[in-house]
Write a protein that holds these residues in place. Structure first.
Motif, mmCIF file in Angstrom:
data_model
loop_
_atom_site.group_PDB
_atom_site.id
_atom_site.type_symbol
_atom_site.label_atom_id
_atom_site.label_comp_id
_atom_site.label_asym_id
_atom_site.label_seq_id
_atom_site.Cartn_x
_atom_site.Cartn_y
_atom_site.Cartn_z
ATOM 1 N N LEU A 55 0.837 -1.197 0.000
ATOM 2 C CA LEU A 55 0.000 0.000 0.000
ATOM 3 C C LEU A 55 0.870 1.243 0.000
ATOM 4 O O LEU A 55 2.045 1.209 0.385
ATOM 5 C CB LEU A 55 -0.911 0.011 1.235
ATOM 6 N N SER A 56 0.283 2.335 -0.403
ATOM 7 C CA SER A 56 1.009 3.600 -0.381
ATOM 8 C C SER A 56 1.093 4.127 1.042
ATOM 9 O O SER A 56 0.309 3.732 1.915
ATOM 10 C CB SER A 56 0.298 4.632 -1.260
ATOM 11 N N ARG A 57 2.041 5.010 1.238
ATOM 12 C CA ARG A 57 2.166 5.654 2.551
ATOM 13 C C ARG A 57 0.898 6.438 2.877
ATOM 14 O O ARG A 57 0.442 6.466 4.026
ATOM 15 C CB ARG A 57 3.371 6.588 2.533
ATOM 16 N N GLY A 58 0.289 7.033 1.865
ATOM 17 C CA GLY A 58 -0.940 7.793 2.075
ATOM 18 C C GLY A 58 -2.084 6.908 2.539
ATOM 19 O O GLY A 58 -2.863 7.300 3.417
ATOM 20 N N ALA A 59 -2.175 5.715 1.976
ATOM 21 C CA ALA A 59 -3.227 4.777 2.387
ATOM 22 C C ALA A 59 -3.031 4.355 3.833
ATOM 23 O O ALA A 59 -3.992 4.245 4.604
ATOM 24 C CB ALA A 59 -3.230 3.562 1.471
ATOM 25 N N GLN A 60 -1.779 4.128 4.199
ATOM 26 C CA GLN A 60 -1.501 3.753 5.581
ATOM 27 C C GLN A 60 -1.886 4.873 6.543
ATOM 28 O O GLN A 60 -2.515 4.627 7.581
ATOM 29 C CB GLN A 60 -0.014 3.405 5.731
ATOM 30 N N LEU A 61 -1.537 6.106 6.186
ATOM 31 C CA LEU A 61 -1.848 7.245 7.046
ATOM 32 C C LEU A 61 -3.353 7.499 7.130
ATOM 33 O O LEU A 61 -3.857 7.965 8.151
ATOM 34 C CB LEU A 61 -1.137 8.505 6.533
ATOM 35 N N TYR A 62 -4.068 7.169 6.068
ATOM 36 C CA TYR A 62 -5.519 7.356 6.069
ATOM 37 C C TYR A 62 -6.175 6.447 7.105
ATOM 38 O O TYR A 62 -7.070 6.867 7.851
ATOM 39 C CB TYR A 62 -6.091 7.059 4.682
ATOM 40 N N HIS A 63 -5.717 5.204 7.172
ATOM 41 C CA HIS A 63 -6.323 4.246 8.097
ATOM 42 C C HIS A 63 -5.739 4.336 9.501
ATOM 43 O O HIS A 63 -6.456 4.120 10.490
ATOM 44 C CB HIS A 63 -6.160 2.831 7.554
ATOM 45 N N PHE A 64 -4.452 4.654 9.589
ATOM 46 C CA PHE A 64 -3.789 4.761 10.888
ATOM 47 C C PHE A 64 -2.868 5.985 10.853
ATOM 48 O O PHE A 64 -1.686 5.869 10.511
ATOM 49 C CB PHE A 64 -2.975 3.501 11.188
ATOM 50 N N PRO A 65 -3.396 7.154 11.196
ATOM 51 C CA PRO A 65 -2.606 8.387 11.103
ATOM 52 C C PRO A 65 -1.349 8.381 11.978
ATOM 53 O O PRO A 65 -0.371 9.049 11.666
ATOM 54 C CB PRO A 65 -3.586 9.468 11.575
ATOM 55 N N LYS A 66 -1.383 7.639 13.086
ATOM 56 C CA LYS A 66 -0.240 7.607 13.985
ATOM 57 C C LYS A 66 0.256 6.179 14.161
ATOM 58 O O LYS A 66 -0.517 5.231 14.138
ATOM 59 C CB LYS A 66 -0.630 8.171 15.360
ATOM 60 N N LYS A 67 1.561 6.056 14.359
ATOM 61 C CA LYS A 67 2.158 4.737 14.584
ATOM 62 C C LYS A 67 1.536 4.079 15.809
ATOM 63 O O LYS A 67 1.305 2.858 15.826
ATOM 64 C CB LYS A 67 3.669 4.878 14.778
ATOM 65 N N GLU A 68 1.264 4.895 16.842
ATOM 66 C CA GLU A 68 0.667 4.356 18.060
ATOM 67 C C GLU A 68 -0.667 3.669 17.774
ATOM 68 O O GLU A 68 -0.954 2.591 18.307
ATOM 69 C CB GLU A 68 0.467 5.476 19.096
ATOM 70 N N GLU A 69 -1.486 4.280 16.928
ATOM 71 C CA GLU A 69 -2.788 3.704 16.597
ATOM 72 C C GLU A 69 -2.620 2.385 15.840
ATOM 73 O O GLU A 69 -3.350 1.412 16.079
ATOM 74 C CB GLU A 69 -3.596 4.679 15.737
ATOM 75 N N LEU A 70 -1.661 2.351 14.935
ATOM 76 C CA LEU A 70 -1.414 1.140 14.154
ATOM 77 C C LEU A 70 -0.960 -0.006 15.050
ATOM 78 O O LEU A 70 -1.456 -1.134 14.945
ATOM 79 C CB LEU A 70 -0.367 1.427 13.072
ATOM 80 N N LEU A 71 -0.047 0.265 15.958
ATOM 81 C CA LEU A 71 0.503 -0.806 16.783
ATOM 82 C C LEU A 71 -0.449 -1.247 17.889
ATOM 83 O O LEU A 71 -0.477 -2.435 18.241
ATOM 84 C CB LEU A 71 1.847 -0.379 17.366
ATOM 85 N N THR A 72 -1.234 -0.334 18.442
ATOM 86 C CA THR A 72 -2.225 -0.768 19.426
ATOM 87 C C THR A 72 -3.306 -1.626 18.749
ATOM 88 O O THR A 72 -3.805 -2.596 19.335
ATOM 89 C CB THR A 72 -2.889 0.420 20.144
ATOM 90 N N SER A 73 -3.659 -1.290 17.511
ATOM 91 C CA SER A 73 -4.597 -2.133 16.758
ATOM 92 C C SER A 73 -3.961 -3.477 16.421
ATOM 93 O O SER A 73 -4.637 -4.513 16.390
ATOM 94 C CB SER A 73 -5.029 -1.433 15.464
ATOM 95 N N ALA A 74 -2.646 -3.464 16.192
ATOM 96 C CA ALA A 74 -1.936 -4.713 15.900
ATOM 97 C C ALA A 74 -1.946 -5.648 17.106
ATOM 98 O O ALA A 74 -1.955 -6.871 16.940
ATOM 99 C CB ALA A 74 -0.495 -4.419 15.475
ATOM 100 N N VAL A 75 -1.957 -5.074 18.310
ATOM 101 C CA VAL A 75 -2.039 -5.900 19.521
ATOM 102 C C VAL A 75 -3.331 -6.708 19.518
ATOM 103 O O VAL A 75 -3.334 -7.917 19.760
ATOM 104 C CB VAL A 75 -1.954 -5.032 20.790
ATOM 105 N N GLU A 76 -4.442 -6.041 19.227
ATOM 106 C CA GLU A 76 -5.733 -6.730 19.184
ATOM 107 C C GLU A 76 -5.753 -7.770 18.059
ATOM 108 O O GLU A 76 -6.253 -8.888 18.246
ATOM 109 C CB GLU A 76 -6.862 -5.722 18.985
#
Length: 203
Positions: A55-76
């Motif tokens: 995916l593009s960097r923009g797509a990643q930022l759209y779904h998870f604007p912050k690294k913290e949000e991405l990794l806390t979601s990854a925990v679940e």
């Protein structure tokens, strides 16, 4: 008119978009877990996660604007994957004659699995990253409940067993996780002795 009908084309298109969104998020979360396994927490970046997910960097930022949000979601997401793996392994125990020995072998498989590698990375990181701590703590509590429930169903408490009996599955898993963390540095003969002891100790 069709445009306003809940069974019209617009409604179906909205569901399709929801499905696409869910799939994109899943790809990002799978990629995050892959990074944790292959690169470790310290070397995991959102740019690499996006690249791994295709995916593009923009797509990643759209779904998870912050690294913290991405990794806390990854925990679940990681918990759900581990939960599925554990359920599959527990299902193998239903018709076994020697359930304890088989249970130890299956727990050792889990402790040495790729999901556990990612979990250890997250757990270690949560010591100093407060944004992860709450998610990790909640996942640990849910995992403990699953392990406790499975243990009670498969190994009913013997008459006269001490209250500490209920701690056995958690203690065993902690021992196996610690051994798995040693990796190749752990002596294979010692590993065999510990696994044998866990299978044969008197309850």
């Amino acid at each position: 008119m069709g445009a306003s009908s809940p069974t019209g084309g617009n409604f179906r298109q909205r569901l399709t978009q929801d499905e696409k969104t869910a799939e994109t998020r899943r790809r990002l979360l799978d990629a995050a877990i892959g990074c944790l396994i292959d690169r470790g927490y310290a070397n995991t970046t959102t740019s690499e996660i996006a690249e791994r997910a295709g995916l593009s960097r923009g797509a990643q930022l759209y779904h998870f604007p912050k690294k913290e949000e991405l990794l806390t979601s990854a925990v679940e997401h990681l918990y759900q994957l581990m939960f599925g793996e554990m359920k599959e392994k527990v299902s193998r125990l239903t018709n076994e004659d020697d359930r304890r020995a088989t249970a130890i072998d299956l727990m050792w498989e889990i402790a040495n699995g790729r999901f556990m590698t990612a979990w250890i990375e997250i757990c270690v990181a949560s010591r100093t990253d407060s944004y992860l701590r709450e998610s990790v703590s909640a996942a640990k509590d849910r995992a403990a409940e699953l392990i406790d429930r499975s243990f009670r169903e498969l190994f009913p408490r013997p008459a006269g067993a001490p209250t500490e009996y209920d701690l056995i599955p958690e203690v065993v898993l902690l021992i196996l996780q610690g051994m798995a963390l040693e990796g190749q540095a752990l002596n294979s003969e010692f590993t065999t002795k510990v696994l044998t002891a866990l299978k044969t100790f008197k309850l």
